[in-house]
Motif scaffolding. Structure first.
Motif, PDB file in Angstrom:
ATOM      1  N   GLU A  43      45.872  42.959  36.307  1.00 54.16           N
ATOM      2  CA  GLU A  43      45.622  43.568  37.616  1.00 54.16           C
ATOM      3  C   GLU A  43      44.137  43.510  37.963  1.00 54.16           C
ATOM      4  O   GLU A  43      43.764  43.208  39.107  1.00 54.16           O
ATOM      5  N   ILE A  44      43.290  43.786  36.980  1.00 58.63           N
ATOM      6  CA  ILE A  44      41.848  43.716  37.217  1.00 58.63           C
ATOM      7  C   ILE A  44      41.434  42.291  37.528  1.00 58.63           C
ATOM      8  O   ILE A  44      40.661  42.030  38.463  1.00 58.63           O
ATOM      9  N   GLU A  45      41.942  41.334  36.756  1.00 60.02           N
ATOM     10  CA  GLU A  45      41.617  39.935  36.992  1.00 60.02           C
ATOM     11  C   GLU A  45      42.028  39.498  38.391  1.00 60.02           C
ATOM     12  O   GLU A  45      41.298  38.762  39.065  1.00 60.02           O
ATOM     13  N   SER A  46      43.186  39.950  38.854  1.00 54.55           N
ATOM     14  CA  SER A  46      43.666  39.592  40.186  1.00 54.55           C
ATOM     15  C   SER A  46      42.712  40.080  41.264  1.00 54.55           C
ATOM     16  O   SER A  46      42.387  39.348  42.215  1.00 54.55           O
ATOM     17  N   VAL A  47      42.213  41.304  41.114  1.00 55.65           N
ATOM     18  CA  VAL A  47      41.271  41.859  42.087  1.00 55.65           C
ATOM     19  C   VAL A  47      39.955  41.094  42.047  1.00 55.65           C
ATOM     20  O   VAL A  47      39.375  40.761  43.092  1.00 55.65           O
ATOM     21  N   LEU A  48      39.468  40.793  40.849  1.00 54.20           N
ATOM     22  CA  LEU A  48      38.200  40.069  40.725  1.00 54.20           C
ATOM     23  C   LEU A  48      38.296  38.648  41.279  1.00 54.20           C
ATOM     24  O   LEU A  48      37.354  38.147  41.905  1.00 54.20           O
ATOM     25  N   LEU A  49      39.432  37.997  41.067  1.00 59.56           N
ATOM     26  CA  LEU A  49      39.615  36.649  41.624  1.00 59.56           C
ATOM     27  C   LEU A  49      39.682  36.693  43.148  1.00 59.56           C
ATOM     28  O   LEU A  49      39.168  35.791  43.825  1.00 59.56           O
ATOM     29  N   ASP A  50      40.272  37.757  43.693  1.00 57.54           N
ATOM     30  CA  ASP A  50      40.276  37.937  45.137  1.00 57.54           C
ATOM     31  C   ASP A  50      38.845  38.096  45.654  1.00 57.54           C
ATOM     32  O   ASP A  50      38.454  37.492  46.658  1.00 57.54           O
ATOM     33  N   ALA A  51      38.042  38.909  44.938  1.00 58.46           N
ATOM     34  CA  ALA A  51      36.634  39.077  45.325  1.00 58.46           C
ATOM     35  C   ALA A  51      35.892  37.744  45.270  1.00 58.46           C
ATOM     36  O   ALA A  51      35.097  37.421  46.158  1.00 58.46           O
ATOM     37  N   LEU A  52      36.161  36.966  44.229  1.00 61.25           N
ATOM     38  CA  LEU A  52      35.490  35.674  44.070  1.00 61.25           C
ATOM     39  C   LEU A  52      35.788  34.741  45.249  1.00 61.25           C
ATOM     40  O   LEU A  52      34.928  33.966  45.677  1.00 61.25           O
ATOM     41  N   SER A  53      36.995  34.866  45.810  1.00 59.76           N
ATOM     42  CA  SER A  53      37.378  34.001  46.931  1.00 59.76           C
ATOM     43  C   SER A  53      36.581  34.312  48.198  1.00 59.76           C
ATOM     44  O   SER A  53      36.541  33.492  49.125  1.00 59.76           O
ATOM     45  N   HIS A  54      35.963  35.482  48.269  1.00 58.00           N
ATOM     46  CA  HIS A  54      35.156  35.856  49.433  1.00 58.00           C
ATOM     47  C   HIS A  54      33.710  35.368  49.334  1.00 58.00           C
ATOM     48  O   HIS A  54      32.943  35.524  50.287  1.00 58.00           O
TER      49      HIS A  54
END
Length: 290
Positions: A43-54
């Motif tokens: 779950e944490i990785e998913s949020v961080l990857l979403d942030a990285l996409s920005h």
């Protein structure tokens, strides 16, 4: 391009700011929230990857400041730190509690009492450098007085126990999932009970002109001060030590919160809707390193 990254991570949402190292340009963005104590690694990785996409494709993250809900133990901080380092390819990562972030945002290098009133609630006595006293929040089951979920919990309980005035109850009935079976499912079976309860606080904001609703909100703020803030008065003068608040509930009910602070004789310095503006200002002042 080299950037500094700042994250103000709550259970409901994370506010991010990408600060360009040369000119100080700030790119804000938002992702869903997480709590470091309850979220899984995936779950944490998913949020961080979403942030990285920005972020810009060739952005180089010089350093990261992450202030997060649930970052209350060395183990939870280390877990977030390791995941950020790997996903953002960043060696300089500082992970602190959301309360440290609130204190730095609200008080900078000054002494005072910093409080969070959002989905949950928390508070601390800050000496300008570190937290020197903290009444534990205890979360939405045992604590979180004055928070969105506490206000929502009070509203829901009053509604289901028929303690609401009829005119308010008639309005509350129109909200989704407030029947007994659905409410019990949300609170005791489904994940995110605190966030769901906090979502009901919007009803209080929409109906704050009603005496019953305003009294309920003010009572929650009194409970927050009685059970959290008063514990600092053995170390700080209530009349001369600044107290500051941040969070959606604090800002949304600023009038009522100000009145309760006046009632207690507190030196209210400021109320903000979120810590990010203060954290970015602090980053720009200290540009060049932590």
């Amino acid at each position: 391009m080299v950037y500094y990254l700042i994250a103000d991570a709550g259970s409901t949402k994370i506010q991010w700011a990408l600060v360009e190292a040369g000119e100080g340009f700030v790119k804000p963005f938002r992702t869903v929230g997480l709590n470091a104590l309850t979220a899984t690694d995936s779950e944490i990785e998913s949020v961080l990857l979403d942030a990285l996409s920005h972020m810009p494709e060739y952005a180089e993250i010089e350093s990261t400041e992450y202030y997060g809900a649930g970052c209350a133990t060395p183990a939870s901080c280390e877990r977030i730190q390791l995941l950020i380092s790997r996903i953002f390819d960043c060696d300089r990562v500082t992970v602190e509690s959301d309360l440290v972030g609130a204190a730095r945002s609200l008080l900078g290098d000054d002494k005072g009492i910093a409080c969070i009133l959002g989905t949950g609630s928390n508070s601390c006595l800050y000496d300008g450098h570190r937290i020197v006293a903290n009444t534990p929040s205890l979360g939405y089951v045992l604590g979180d007085e004055g928070s969105g979920n506490a206000i929502g919990r009070r509203l829901l309980s009053d509604y289901l126990k028929r303690q609401m005035p009829d005119e308010i109850s008639d309005k509350f009935t129109s909200l989704p999932d407030t029947d007994l079976a659905s409410a019990l499912r949300h609170v005791y079976t489904e994940p995110g009970a605190n966030r769901w309860l906090a979502s009901l606080a919007k009803f209080a904001a929409d109906n704050i002109e009603h005496e019953y609703v305003e009294r309920l909100v003010k009572d929650e703020f009194r409970r927050f001060i009685d059970r959290n803030v008063t514990t600092y008065f053995s170390q700080a003068d209530r009349h001369n030590t600044p107290i500051c608040f941040t969070g959606g509930v604090a800002a949304g009910f600023a009038t009522q919160l100000t009145e309760i602070c006046d009632e207690y004789g507190l030196y209210l310095e400021q109320i903000t809707s979120e810590p990010m503006q203060g954290l970015v200002s602090r980053r720009l002042m200290h540009m060049g390193g932590f």
